[in-house]
Design a protein around this motif. Structure first.
Motif, mmCIF file in Angstrom:
data_model
loop_
_atom_site.group_PDB
_atom_site.id
_atom_site.type_symbol
_atom_site.label_atom_id
_atom_site.label_comp_id
_atom_site.label_asym_id
_atom_site.label_seq_id
_atom_site.Cartn_x
_atom_site.Cartn_y
_atom_site.Cartn_z
ATOM 1 N N PHE A 13 0.867 -1.184 0.000
ATOM 2 C CA PHE A 13 0.000 0.000 0.000
ATOM 3 C C PHE A 13 0.900 1.229 0.000
ATOM 4 O O PHE A 13 1.658 1.464 0.932
ATOM 5 C CB PHE A 13 -0.884 -0.021 1.238
ATOM 6 N N HIS A 14 0.843 2.000 -1.069
ATOM 7 C CA HIS A 14 1.692 3.173 -1.200
ATOM 8 C C HIS A 14 0.855 4.428 -0.993
ATOM 9 O O HIS A 14 -0.132 4.649 -1.680
ATOM 10 C CB HIS A 14 2.348 3.218 -2.581
ATOM 11 N N GLN A 15 1.265 5.245 -0.039
ATOM 12 C CA GLN A 15 0.555 6.493 0.221
ATOM 13 C C GLN A 15 1.250 7.621 -0.516
ATOM 14 O O GLN A 15 2.455 7.840 -0.376
ATOM 15 C CB GLN A 15 0.500 6.797 1.716
ATOM 16 N N GLU A 16 0.474 8.338 -1.326
ATOM 17 C CA GLU A 16 1.012 9.464 -2.064
ATOM 18 C C GLU A 16 0.659 10.769 -1.367
ATOM 19 O O GLU A 16 -0.084 10.799 -0.391
ATOM 20 C CB GLU A 16 0.455 9.444 -3.499
ATOM 21 N N THR A 17 1.197 11.849 -1.860
ATOM 22 C CA THR A 17 0.932 13.156 -1.267
ATOM 23 C C THR A 17 -0.502 13.573 -1.535
ATOM 24 O O THR A 17 -0.965 13.490 -2.680
ATOM 25 C CB THR A 17 1.876 14.214 -1.862
ATOM 26 N N PRO A 18 -1.239 13.983 -0.514
ATOM 27 C CA PRO A 18 -2.625 14.400 -0.744
ATOM 28 C C PRO A 18 -2.715 15.576 -1.703
ATOM 29 O O PRO A 18 -1.805 16.424 -1.764
ATOM 30 C CB PRO A 18 -3.099 14.810 0.653
ATOM 31 N N ASN A 19 -3.793 15.635 -2.467
ATOM 32 C CA ASN A 19 -4.042 16.800 -3.307
ATOM 33 C C ASN A 19 -4.322 18.011 -2.425
ATOM 34 O O ASN A 19 -4.846 17.870 -1.312
ATOM 35 C CB ASN A 19 -5.259 16.564 -4.202
ATOM 36 N N PRO A 20 -3.983 19.199 -2.908
ATOM 37 C CA PRO A 20 -4.457 20.394 -2.207
ATOM 38 C C PRO A 20 -5.983 20.353 -2.125
ATOM 39 O O PRO A 20 -6.640 19.730 -2.962
ATOM 40 C CB PRO A 20 -3.993 21.545 -3.111
ATOM 41 N N THR A 21 -6.548 20.980 -1.117
ATOM 42 C CA THR A 21 -7.999 20.965 -0.968
ATOM 43 C C THR A 21 -8.600 22.292 -1.401
ATOM 44 O O THR A 21 -7.970 23.345 -1.280
ATOM 45 C CB THR A 21 -8.403 20.685 0.488
ATOM 46 N N SER A 22 -9.812 22.214 -1.920
ATOM 47 C CA SER A 22 -10.522 23.444 -2.274
ATOM 48 C C SER A 22 -11.001 24.125 -0.986
ATOM 49 O O SER A 22 -11.228 23.477 0.031
ATOM 50 C CB SER A 22 -11.695 23.137 -3.205
ATOM 51 N N ASP A 23 -11.170 25.431 -1.042
ATOM 52 C CA ASP A 23 -11.454 26.241 0.143
ATOM 53 C C ASP A 23 -12.956 26.492 0.271
ATOM 54 O O ASP A 23 -13.551 27.147 -0.585
ATOM 55 C CB ASP A 23 -10.716 27.573 0.020
ATOM 56 N N PRO A 24 -13.581 25.989 1.332
ATOM 57 C CA PRO A 24 -15.027 26.205 1.505
ATOM 58 C C PRO A 24 -15.433 27.675 1.504
ATOM 59 O O PRO A 24 -16.587 28.001 1.195
ATOM 60 C CB PRO A 24 -15.313 25.551 2.867
ATOM 61 N N ALA A 25 -14.496 28.564 1.824
ATOM 62 C CA ALA A 25 -14.829 29.989 1.892
ATOM 63 C C ALA A 25 -15.233 30.565 0.541
ATOM 64 O O ALA A 25 -15.899 31.601 0.482
ATOM 65 C CB ALA A 25 -13.644 30.776 2.454
ATOM 66 N N VAL A 26 -14.859 29.890 -0.550
ATOM 67 C CA VAL A 26 -15.212 30.424 -1.876
ATOM 68 C C VAL A 26 -16.717 30.438 -2.077
ATOM 69 O O VAL A 26 -17.220 31.159 -2.948
ATOM 70 C CB VAL A 26 -14.528 29.635 -3.014
ATOM 71 N N TYR A 27 -17.432 29.647 -1.300
ATOM 72 C CA TYR A 27 -18.887 29.597 -1.433
ATOM 73 C C TYR A 27 -19.599 30.285 -0.269
ATOM 74 O O TYR A 27 -20.786 30.030 -0.029
ATOM 75 C CB TYR A 27 -19.352 28.142 -1.524
ATOM 76 N N ASP A 28 -18.902 31.147 0.445
ATOM 77 C CA ASP A 28 -19.485 31.761 1.635
ATOM 78 C C ASP A 28 -20.826 32.439 1.364
ATOM 79 O O ASP A 28 -21.773 32.313 2.151
ATOM 80 C CB ASP A 28 -18.506 32.774 2.240
ATOM 81 N N ILE A 29 -20.912 33.155 0.260
ATOM 82 C CA ILE A 29 -22.157 33.869 -0.042
ATOM 83 C C ILE A 29 -23.314 32.893 -0.231
ATOM 84 O O ILE A 29 -24.452 33.156 0.165
ATOM 85 C CB ILE A 29 -21.988 34.776 -1.284
ATOM 86 N N HIS A 30 -23.002 31.737 -0.786
ATOM 87 C CA HIS A 30 -24.040 30.725 -1.000
ATOM 88 C C HIS A 30 -24.366 30.000 0.307
ATOM 89 O O HIS A 30 -25.537 29.688 0.570
ATOM 90 C CB HIS A 30 -23.592 29.730 -2.064
ATOM 91 N N HIS A 31 -23.331 29.754 1.130
ATOM 92 C CA HIS A 31 -23.584 29.155 2.440
ATOM 93 C C HIS A 31 -24.557 30.026 3.238
ATOM 94 O O HIS A 31 -25.510 29.528 3.845
ATOM 95 C CB HIS A 31 -22.278 29.013 3.232
ATOM 96 N N GLN A 32 -24.323 31.332 3.225
ATOM 97 C CA GLN A 32 -25.165 32.256 3.978
ATOM 98 C C GLN A 32 -26.595 32.252 3.445
ATOM 99 O O GLN A 32 -27.561 32.251 4.211
ATOM 100 C CB GLN A 32 -24.570 33.655 3.914
ATOM 101 N N LYS A 33 -26.707 32.225 2.123
ATOM 102 C CA LYS A 33 -28.033 32.227 1.495
ATOM 103 C C LYS A 33 -28.809 30.964 1.849
ATOM 104 O O LYS A 33 -29.980 31.034 2.239
ATOM 105 C CB LYS A 33 -27.885 32.342 -0.020
ATOM 106 N N PHE A 34 -28.156 29.814 1.740
ATOM 107 C CA PHE A 34 -28.846 28.553 2.037
ATOM 108 C C PHE A 34 -29.191 28.444 3.515
ATOM 109 O O PHE A 34 -30.284 27.986 3.879
ATOM 110 C CB PHE A 34 -27.976 27.363 1.610
ATOM 111 N N THR A 35 -28.265 28.851 4.370
ATOM 112 C CA THR A 35 -28.502 28.775 5.809
ATOM 113 C C THR A 35 -29.665 29.665 6.205
ATOM 114 O O THR A 35 -30.520 29.286 7.016
ATOM 115 C CB THR A 35 -27.234 29.176 6.582
ATOM 116 N N SER A 36 -29.711 30.850 5.615
ATOM 117 C CA SER A 36 -30.797 31.791 5.911
ATOM 118 C C SER A 36 -32.148 31.260 5.440
ATOM 119 O O SER A 36 -33.164 31.412 6.126
ATOM 120 C CB SER A 36 -30.516 33.135 5.237
ATOM 121 N N ALA A 37 -32.155 30.586 4.294
ATOM 122 C CA ALA A 37 -33.414 30.076 3.728
ATOM 123 C C ALA A 37 -33.911 28.844 4.467
ATOM 124 O O ALA A 37 -35.120 28.571 4.495
ATOM 125 C CB ALA A 37 -33.224 29.754 2.244
#
Length: 441
Positions: A13-37
């Motif tokens: 079992f070979h473990q490779e370097t994890p991919n960089p992760t996408s940042d949840p903050a890019v969707y902050d405006i949508h998070h706020q909209k959905f949470t509010s609704a």
């Protein structure tokens, strides 16, 4: 995800370097909209929520596919939208919807991003595993836990690999082994494990916390399609599971409960997830046609050497003919998939409490599902490849990203050979033979 070519996991079992992760903050405006609704209260509201998520994802789907980052932001978007809770009981804060609605929501999300549509589909299946193979107590306990915490569920249940080894240690079990493919595990809160209890032929499903020392991801998912599904290899080392969490097992006798695990209802897990596949294939194909439509109207040039020259590509006979053919066949596929979804929802509504579905009823549902798998695979591959005929050579440019739709369907449609579904439906049509439940039927 797709099976390994050899059917087993071999070598170290070979473990490779994890991919960089996408940042949840890019969707902050949508998070706020959905949470509010808040959560939608109607079926149409849930489908509109899925369309909103799809439109958000479609804006940069090609770029995200190319970057191949671990989809932390995308899972956060599914969480804030409430879509992870769609099937959950309202008593625990869920949406209270049926599988017919869930399938349509998966399809909508897949129109914008096939990877995230797939992850939503797998989550909805795995998050309701206890409903099928668990006791009533387990069903309520895990639904409550998953919904109240808004957990995303991954699964390490690739049947083509060797089963995980499970050993009995009195008050708990130990899971060991590895899988060549898991789905969404890297970004999950809980993971579904499955294996065989040592000394028996009995399978056990269990939910475990994903982030723990005993679970190691290889971070080796870098395939041609569905690049954001985190479907790489996983190693399970001495993962402890209390007997009380062994789905459908008696915690006193340490035996499987035959009233739960030895009846056709428990095997609905398989046609249910196969219909998940058909819905995200169809969603991807519909997304490709919509993407191509916009491209043709804005960027495709008319052919100047045809003898009946037009001023725009959208006036050309062959382009109109191709779009009409693609549209008609996808419309027919959608009608078939919706009918299968209605059949699934009907069975769950009728037998979800008493689990008394017959072998015949289960088998007939499986044949509706197998029919959709055949049609959506064939049409999905045809349309996602064919749209290049109506968009032109410039549409093959990497920055356009039209190829991602075909790559996504091509990757997952190898999960299990559709030829076997053709044979299965042939046996049903010719011989009135319902399929024997297997890991793929």
């Amino acid at each position: 995800m797709a099976p390994s070519l050899t059917g087993t996991v071999t070598g170290a079992f070979h473990q490779e370097t994890p991919n960089p992760t996408s940042d949840p903050a890019v969707y902050d405006i949508h998070h706020q909209k959905f949470t509010s609704a808040g959560l939608p209260s109607t079926t149409e509201g849930w489908l509109e929520r899925a369309r909103s998520v799809s439109e958000i994802l479609a804006e940069d789907a090609s770029a995200r596919d190319d970057q191949n980052k671990s989809p932390r932001a995308e899972i956060a978007l599914l969480k804030s939208s409430g879509l992870l809770k769609l099937l959950g009981p309202k008593a625990f804060g869920g949406g209270g919807q049926g599988w017919d609605v869930a399938y349509k929501a998966i399809r909508e999300v897949a129109k914008g991003d096939g990877s995230i549509g797939m992850l939503l589909g797998y989550h909805l299946l795995w998050s309701t595993t206890a409903n099928l193979v668990g006791t009533d107590e387990q069903k309520d306990r895990f639904q409550k836990t998953i919904i109240e915490n808004n957990y995303f569920i991954g699964g390490a249940v690739n049947p083509r690999d060797n089963d995980l080894k499970i050993t009995d240690h009195g008050d708990h079990l130990i899971f060991d082994g590895q899988k060549h493919f898991n789905t969404g595990g890297v970004v999950s809160d809980l993971t579904v494990l499955e294996g065989i209890l040592e000394g028996t032929e009995d399978h056990i499903f269990a939910f475990v916390t994903t982030v723990q020392d005993g679970i190691t991801f290889a971070h080796n998912w870098n395939n041609v399609g569905l690049r954001l599904t985190e479907s790489g290899s996983i190693k399970i080392s001495q993962v402890k599971v209390p007997w009380v969490n062994a789905l459908g097992w008696d915690i006193v006798t340490h035996k499987p409960n035959p009233a739960i695990l030895s009846i056709p209802f428990a095997t609905l897990l398989l046609p249910t997830i196969q219909l998940v596949f058909s819905n995200f294939y169809l969603g991807i194909a519909l997304g490709s046609l919509q993407f191509a439509t916009n491209y043709t109207k804005t960027s495709t040039r008319a052919w100047p050497y045809g003898g009946d020259n037009k001023t725009s590509a959208s006036e050309e006979f062959y382009i109109l003919e191709r779009y009409g053919n693609f549209f008609a066949h996808l419309r027919a596929a959608e009608a078939l998939v919706d009918r299968a979804g209605d059949e699934a929802a009907k069975i769950y509504a009728e037998y979800g409490q008493n689990r008394e579905v017959s072998e015949r009823e289960r088998g007939e549902l499986a044949e509706w599902v197998a029919s959709t798998k055949i049609v959506t695979t064939d049409e999905g591959l045809r349309v996602t490849a064919g749209v290049f005929e109506v968009t032109g050579s410039r549409a093959t440019g990497k920055k356009v990203g039209l190829d991602r739709f075909w790559r996504d369907i091509r990757t997952h449609s190898l999960h299990d050979p559709v030829a076997y579904k053709n044979r299965e439906v042939g046996e049903f049509a010719l011989l009135d033979k319902i399929p024997e439940p297997t890991w793929y039927t």
